[in-house]
Design a protein around this motif. Sequence first.
Motif, PDB file in Angstrom:
ATOM      1  N   MET A  77       0.843  -1.203   0.000  1.00 33.00           N
ATOM      2  CA  MET A  77       0.000   0.000   0.000  1.00 33.00           C
ATOM      3  C   MET A  77       0.870   1.242   0.000  1.00 33.00           C
ATOM      4  N   GLY A  78       0.283   2.308  -0.420  1.00 31.17           N
ATOM      5  CA  GLY A  78       0.932   3.599  -0.219  1.00 31.17           C
ATOM      6  C   GLY A  78       0.759   4.015   1.228  1.00 31.17           C
ATOM      7  N   LEU A  79       1.116   5.239   1.504  1.00 28.56           N
ATOM      8  CA  LEU A  79       0.951   5.758   2.858  1.00 28.56           C
ATOM      9  C   LEU A  79      -0.465   6.301   3.037  1.00 28.56           C
TER      10      LEU A  79
ATOM     11  N   GLN B  16       7.461  17.653   1.800  1.00 21.52           N
ATOM     12  CA  GLN B  16       7.426  16.913   3.066  1.00 21.52           C
ATOM     13  C   GLN B  16       8.750  16.187   3.283  1.00 21.52           C
TER      14      GLN B  16
ATOM     15  N   PHE C 267      10.470  13.189   5.611  1.00 26.84           N
ATOM     16  CA  PHE C 267      10.031  12.043   6.384  1.00 26.84           C
ATOM     17  C   PHE C 267      11.070  11.581   7.394  1.00 26.84           C
TER      18      PHE C 267
ATOM     19  N   GLN D 260       3.093  15.696  -5.249  1.00 22.52           N
ATOM     20  CA  GLN D 260       4.490  15.421  -4.937  1.00 22.52           C
ATOM     21  C   GLN D 260       4.848  14.021  -5.420  1.00 22.52           C
TER      22      GLN D 260
ATOM     23  N   PHE E  19       7.656  10.900  -4.549  1.00 24.28           N
ATOM     24  CA  PHE E  19       8.577  10.410  -3.532  1.00 24.28           C
ATOM     25  C   PHE E  19       9.226   9.113  -4.017  1.00 24.28           C
TER      26      PHE E  19
ATOM     27  N   GLN F 262      10.872   5.665  -2.270  1.00 21.71           N
ATOM     28  CA  GLN F 262      11.149   4.884  -1.061  1.00 21.71           C
ATOM     29  C   GLN F 262      12.203   3.843  -1.422  1.00 21.71           C
TER      30      GLN F 262
ATOM     31  N   GLY G 117      13.520   1.402   3.094  1.00 25.43           N
ATOM     32  CA  GLY G 117      12.312   2.016   3.633  1.00 25.43           C
ATOM     33  C   GLY G 117      12.327   3.524   3.771  1.00 25.43           C
TER      34      GLY G 117
ATOM     35  N   LEU H  60      12.024   7.323   2.887  1.00 26.80           N
ATOM     36  CA  LEU H  60      11.223   8.096   1.935  1.00 26.80           C
ATOM     37  C   LEU H  60      11.891   9.445   1.662  1.00 26.80           C
TER      38      LEU H  60
ATOM     39  N   ASN I  85      11.652  12.988  -0.728  1.00 24.59           N
ATOM     40  CA  ASN I  85      10.879  13.797  -1.655  1.00 24.59           C
ATOM     41  C   ASN I  85      11.700  14.084  -2.907  1.00 24.59           C
TER      42      ASN I  85
ATOM     43  N   TYR J  53       8.124  18.583  -5.778  1.00 22.83           N
ATOM     44  CA  TYR J  53       6.868  19.224  -5.405  1.00 22.83           C
ATOM     45  C   TYR J  53       6.411  19.910  -6.685  1.00 22.83           C
TER      46      TYR J  53
ATOM     47  N   PHE K 283       6.240   6.842  -5.306  1.00 23.72           N
ATOM     48  CA  PHE K 283       4.873   7.227  -4.955  1.00 23.72           C
ATOM     49  C   PHE K 283       4.580   8.637  -5.454  1.00 23.72           C
TER      50      PHE K 283
ATOM     51  N   ILE L  95      -4.087  14.710   2.213  1.00 23.14           N
ATOM     52  CA  ILE L  95      -3.055  14.169   1.348  1.00 23.14           C
ATOM     53  C   ILE L  95      -3.371  12.699   1.068  1.00 23.14           C
ATOM     54  N   ILE L  96      -3.414  12.339  -0.218  1.00 28.39           N
ATOM     55  CA  ILE L  96      -3.707  10.976  -0.639  1.00 28.39           C
ATOM     56  C   ILE L  96      -2.540  10.451  -1.477  1.00 28.39           C
ATOM     57  N   PHE L  97      -2.016   9.292  -1.069  1.00 31.28           N
ATOM     58  CA  PHE L  97      -0.926   8.646  -1.793  1.00 31.28           C
ATOM     59  C   PHE L  97      -1.473   7.601  -2.752  1.00 31.28           C
ATOM     60  N   GLY L  98      -0.817   7.444  -3.898  1.00 32.47           N
ATOM     61  CA  GLY L  98      -1.050   6.291  -4.742  1.00 32.47           C
ATOM     62  C   GLY L  98      -0.386   5.060  -4.152  1.00 32.47           C
ATOM     63  N   LYS L  99      -0.623   3.899  -4.763  1.00 32.90           N
ATOM     64  CA  LYS L  99      -0.058   2.657  -4.242  1.00 32.90           C
ATOM     65  C   LYS L  99       1.364   2.423  -4.716  1.00 32.90           C
TER      66      LYS L  99
END
Lengths: 110, 106
Positions: A41-43, A99, A101, B33, B35, B37, B41, B43, B45, B48, B86, B94-98
Motif C-alpha cells: 500500500m501507499g501511505l 514533506q 520524512f 508530490q 517520492f 522509497q 524504507g 522516503l 521527496n 513538489y 509514490f 493528502i492521498i498517496f497512490g499505491k
Amino acid sequence: NAGVTQTPKFRVLKTGQSMTLLCAQDMNHEYMYWYRQDPGMGLRLIHYSVGEGTTAKGEVPDGYNVSRLKKQNFLLGLESAAPSQTSVYFCASSPGNTQYFGPGTRLLVL
Amino acid sequence: GIQVEQSPPDLILQEGANSTLRCNFSDSVNNLQWFHQNPWGQLINLFYIPSGTKQNGRLSATTVATERYSLLYISSSQTTDSGVYFCAVEDDKIIFGKGTRLHILP
C-alpha cells in the motif's frame, strides 16, 4: 541538523496495551503528519497538524490520538492496541510544500 | 474522495534504460508530490510539482493539472534508482497512490 526523528524504531505490543510514538523535527516546520504504511500500500494519513496546538483527522484516524503541545514534537498515541494496527508508522514535517520524512517506526501488535 | 492511480505497478529494467511512471488523479488538486522509497524504507521527496515541469539531474517530472496526470521520467537508470515511487496529491487531505515498484538490474 537531525531533520525528522522518530522514537522508538521498533516495538512489540500485546493487544490492549497502550503506547506513544514520538516525532521530533528541528527545521521549525509548521506542518507535521503521521502516516501508516501497510504491505503493498501507499501511505495513509492518520492525523496531521498545521501548527502548535492544532490537530486534525486524516484518512484513517480511528484508534489513534495525537497531540502537538510543542512546535517541534508531534505525538501519536494508541490507547488500546489492536492487531490491525500492526504497521510501519512514518512521521513527516513540512514548511508548507515539500514533506520531509522520518525513518519510520515498525509496530507489531500481537 | 480523490482517487490516485499509478502505473505501471511494477517495472523491471536494465541499468542504463529510461522509464516513465504515470500518476492519474480523479479531481482537481492543490498540489502533487513525487517520492522515492528506497529498499531500506527511507522516503525521499523528489519533486513538489502541482503544475509544469521540473528537472533534477536524471529525473524530471511534468504535471498537467487540467488533464489530471503527472509523469516522472528517469533517464539512464542506475541500480540505486530501485525502490518504490509514490505520487501524492492534496486537496483538503493528502492521498498517496499505491506506488510503482522499480527494479533496476545491473
